[in-house]
Structure formats: structure tokens, C-alpha cells
Scaffold this motif. Structure first.
Motif, mmCIF file in Angstrom:
data_model
loop_
_atom_site.group_PDB
_atom_site.id
_atom_site.type_symbol
_atom_site.label_atom_id
_atom_site.label_comp_id
_atom_site.label_asym_id
_atom_site.label_seq_id
_atom_site.Cartn_x
_atom_site.Cartn_y
_atom_site.Cartn_z
ATOM 1 N N LYS A 73 0.848 -1.196 0.000
ATOM 2 C CA LYS A 73 0.000 0.000 0.000
ATOM 3 C C LYS A 73 0.878 1.238 0.000
ATOM 4 C CE LYS A 73 -3.546 -2.094 2.897
ATOM 5 N NZ LYS A 73 -4.297 -1.983 4.159
ATOM 6 N N VAL A 74 0.379 2.279 -0.652
ATOM 7 C CA VAL A 74 1.024 3.583 -0.591
ATOM 8 C C VAL A 74 -0.071 4.637 -0.696
ATOM 9 C CG1 VAL A 74 1.505 3.754 -3.067
ATOM 10 C CG2 VAL A 74 2.905 5.025 -1.456
ATOM 11 N N SER A 75 0.053 5.690 0.098
ATOM 12 C CA SER A 75 -0.914 6.789 0.077
ATOM 13 C C SER A 75 -0.241 8.024 -0.493
ATOM 14 C CB SER A 75 -1.391 7.111 1.488
ATOM 15 O OG SER A 75 -2.148 6.056 1.991
ATOM 16 N N GLY A 76 -1.002 8.773 -1.267
ATOM 17 C CA GLY A 76 -0.470 10.014 -1.790
ATOM 18 C C GLY A 76 -1.334 10.606 -2.876
ATOM 19 N N ARG A 77 -0.868 11.734 -3.373
ATOM 20 C CA ARG A 77 -1.568 12.434 -4.457
ATOM 21 C C ARG A 77 -0.884 12.114 -5.784
ATOM 22 N NH1 ARG A 77 -2.566 15.719 -0.205
ATOM 23 N NH2 ARG A 77 -4.531 16.849 -0.193
ATOM 24 N N ILE A 78 -1.687 12.020 -6.820
ATOM 25 C CA ILE A 78 -1.133 11.789 -8.151
ATOM 26 C C ILE A 78 -0.547 13.107 -8.641
ATOM 27 C CG2 ILE A 78 -1.611 11.128 -10.528
ATOM 28 C CD1 ILE A 78 -3.933 9.447 -9.433
ATOM 29 N N HIS A 79 0.746 13.090 -8.874
ATOM 30 C CA HIS A 79 1.432 14.276 -9.367
ATOM 31 C C HIS A 79 1.365 14.330 -10.887
ATOM 32 C CE1 HIS A 79 5.056 16.515 -10.666
ATOM 33 N NE2 HIS A 79 4.665 17.342 -9.723
ATOM 34 N N HIS A 80 1.455 13.145 -11.496
ATOM 35 C CA HIS A 80 1.523 13.079 -12.959
ATOM 36 C C HIS A 80 1.147 11.672 -13.405
ATOM 37 C CE1 HIS A 80 3.044 13.799 -16.996
ATOM 38 N NE2 HIS A 80 3.855 12.777 -16.877
ATOM 39 N N LYS A 98 3.691 10.667 3.640
ATOM 40 C CA LYS A 98 4.532 10.749 4.833
ATOM 41 C C LYS A 98 5.854 11.464 4.612
ATOM 42 C CE LYS A 98 5.998 5.967 4.312
ATOM 43 N NZ LYS A 98 6.148 4.699 4.931
ATOM 44 N N ASP A 99 6.507 11.281 3.482
ATOM 45 C CA ASP A 99 7.825 11.902 3.315
ATOM 46 C C ASP A 99 7.950 12.768 2.073
ATOM 47 O OD1 ASP A 99 7.766 9.827 1.521
ATOM 48 O OD2 ASP A 99 9.349 8.688 2.489
ATOM 49 N N GLU A 100 6.827 12.989 1.385
ATOM 50 C CA GLU A 100 6.786 13.868 0.210
ATOM 51 C C GLU A 100 7.737 13.434 -0.903
ATOM 52 O OE1 GLU A 100 4.520 16.384 -0.251
ATOM 53 O OE2 GLU A 100 3.653 15.756 1.640
ATOM 54 N N ASP A 101 8.076 12.159 -0.947
ATOM 55 C CA ASP A 101 8.888 11.625 -2.041
ATOM 56 C C ASP A 101 7.983 11.258 -3.209
ATOM 57 O OD1 ASP A 101 11.332 11.841 -0.814
ATOM 58 O OD2 ASP A 101 11.335 9.790 -0.042
ATOM 59 N N THR A 102 8.561 11.178 -4.398
ATOM 60 C CA THR A 102 7.809 10.734 -5.563
ATOM 61 C C THR A 102 7.960 9.227 -5.691
ATOM 62 O OG1 THR A 102 8.158 12.831 -6.679
ATOM 63 C CG2 THR A 102 7.496 10.993 -8.047
ATOM 64 N N PHE A 103 6.843 8.552 -5.810
ATOM 65 C CA PHE A 103 6.789 7.107 -5.917
ATOM 66 C C PHE A 103 6.248 6.790 -7.309
ATOM 67 C CE2 PHE A 103 4.617 3.034 -5.274
ATOM 68 C CZ PHE A 103 5.607 2.319 -4.620
ATOM 69 N N TYR A 104 6.935 5.932 -8.041
ATOM 70 C CA TYR A 104 6.520 5.575 -9.393
ATOM 71 C C TYR A 104 5.836 4.211 -9.355
ATOM 72 C CZ TYR A 104 9.713 9.343 -10.377
ATOM 73 O OH TYR A 104 10.337 10.565 -10.391
ATOM 74 N N LEU A 105 4.590 4.188 -9.792
ATOM 75 C CA LEU A 105 3.794 2.972 -9.709
ATOM 76 C C LEU A 105 3.276 2.591 -11.096
ATOM 77 C CD1 LEU A 105 2.506 0.896 -7.782
ATOM 78 C CD2 LEU A 105 0.596 2.477 -7.522
ATOM 79 N N PRO A 106 3.728 1.452 -11.632
ATOM 80 C CA PRO A 106 3.249 1.017 -12.951
ATOM 81 C C PRO A 106 1.749 0.720 -12.938
ATOM 82 C CG PRO A 106 5.193 -0.221 -12.280
ATOM 83 C CD PRO A 106 4.743 0.571 -11.097
ATOM 84 N N PHE A 107 1.073 1.078 -14.011
ATOM 85 C CA PHE A 107 -0.366 0.838 -14.118
ATOM 86 C C PHE A 107 -0.701 -0.638 -13.891
ATOM 87 C CE2 PHE A 107 -1.148 4.504 -17.387
ATOM 88 C CZ PHE A 107 -0.869 5.439 -16.408
ATOM 89 N N ASP A 108 0.098 -1.525 -14.477
ATOM 90 C CA ASP A 108 -0.243 -2.952 -14.430
ATOM 91 C C ASP A 108 -0.013 -3.605 -13.072
ATOM 92 O OD1 ASP A 108 2.509 -2.978 -14.530
ATOM 93 O OD2 ASP A 108 2.633 -4.410 -16.178
#
Length: 114
Positions: free
Chosen positions: A72-79, A93-103
Motif C-alpha cells: 500500500k502507498v498513500s499520496g496524491r497523483i502528481h503526474h 509521509k515523506d513527500e517523495d515521488t513514488f513511481y507505480l506502474p499501471f499494471d
């Protein structure tokens, strides 16, 4: 007469460290789950939640599959990177950018911790 069996605990002292490590790896491998497959309706619901969250700048809870485990990861979609098929998520929690593949997506919902 009360006999308490300690099961495998009593045998680990007699095992080589390599054997103990192999047993831990085996247990870890057995906990893996198969990647869930989403149908057309599930993808449509995800798309609606994503569009709404991006328009209103609401955070989302992303539940995703990676290497046999659900995370799980919580956050806002930046792009939304359509070319690489990834979400760029700014984590809460740490304002880092997390890259999550659609699939890898299993489920998306509004984040209730806001």
C-alpha cells in the motif's frame, strides 16, 4: 503430566545457520500471492477515482502487487505518464515521488486519513 512440545524451536539450535536461512526463505516464498487480474469494470472504476482525485487534488490509497506481495502507498497523483504507463505519486509521509506502474495496481480508493 503436562508435556509441552516446542515444535521446531527445539530443533533450530541443532541446525546449521544455512538451514535456518533456507527455512526462512521457504516460508517467505510460501507467503507470496498470485497477481490479481482486473476486469474491465474494475479498470473503469479505477479510472473514475483517478480522474476525480486529480481534479480535486485528493489523496488516494493505492494497493498494488509487487514480487508476489500486496503493498500500500498513500499520496496524491502528481503526474500520469502515459508513455511509460506509470503513476507519479507524491507520498503523504515523506513527500517523495513514488513511481507505480499501471499494471501493478490491484485497487485504488480515496484515502481516509486526510
Amino acid at each position: 503430566m503436562d508435556i509441552k512440545d516446542r515444535g521446531t524451536i527445539k530443533w533450530t539450535a541443532m541446525m546449521l545457520p544455512e538451514h535456518v536461512e533456507l527455512l526462512k526463505q521457504l516460508e517467505h516464498e510460501q507467503q507470496k500471492v498470485k497477481k490479481p487480474e482486473l476486469d474491465e469494470q474494475a479498470w473503469q472504476e479505477i479510472e473514475e477515482k483517478v480522474c476525480e482525485a486529480m481534479a480535486d487534488h485528493h489523496p488516494l490509497l493505492f494497493i498494488y502487487w509487487k514480487n508476489g506481495f500486496i503493498h500500500k502507498v498513500s499520496g496524491r497523483i502528481h503526474h500520469l505518464n502515459q508513455q511509460e504507463r506509470k503513476f507519479h505519486i507524491v507520498t503523504r509521509k515523506d513527500e517523495d515521488t513514488f513511481y507505480l506502474p499501471f499494471d501493478s495496481i490491484v485497487y485504488i480508493n480515496k484515502d481516509s486519513d486526510e
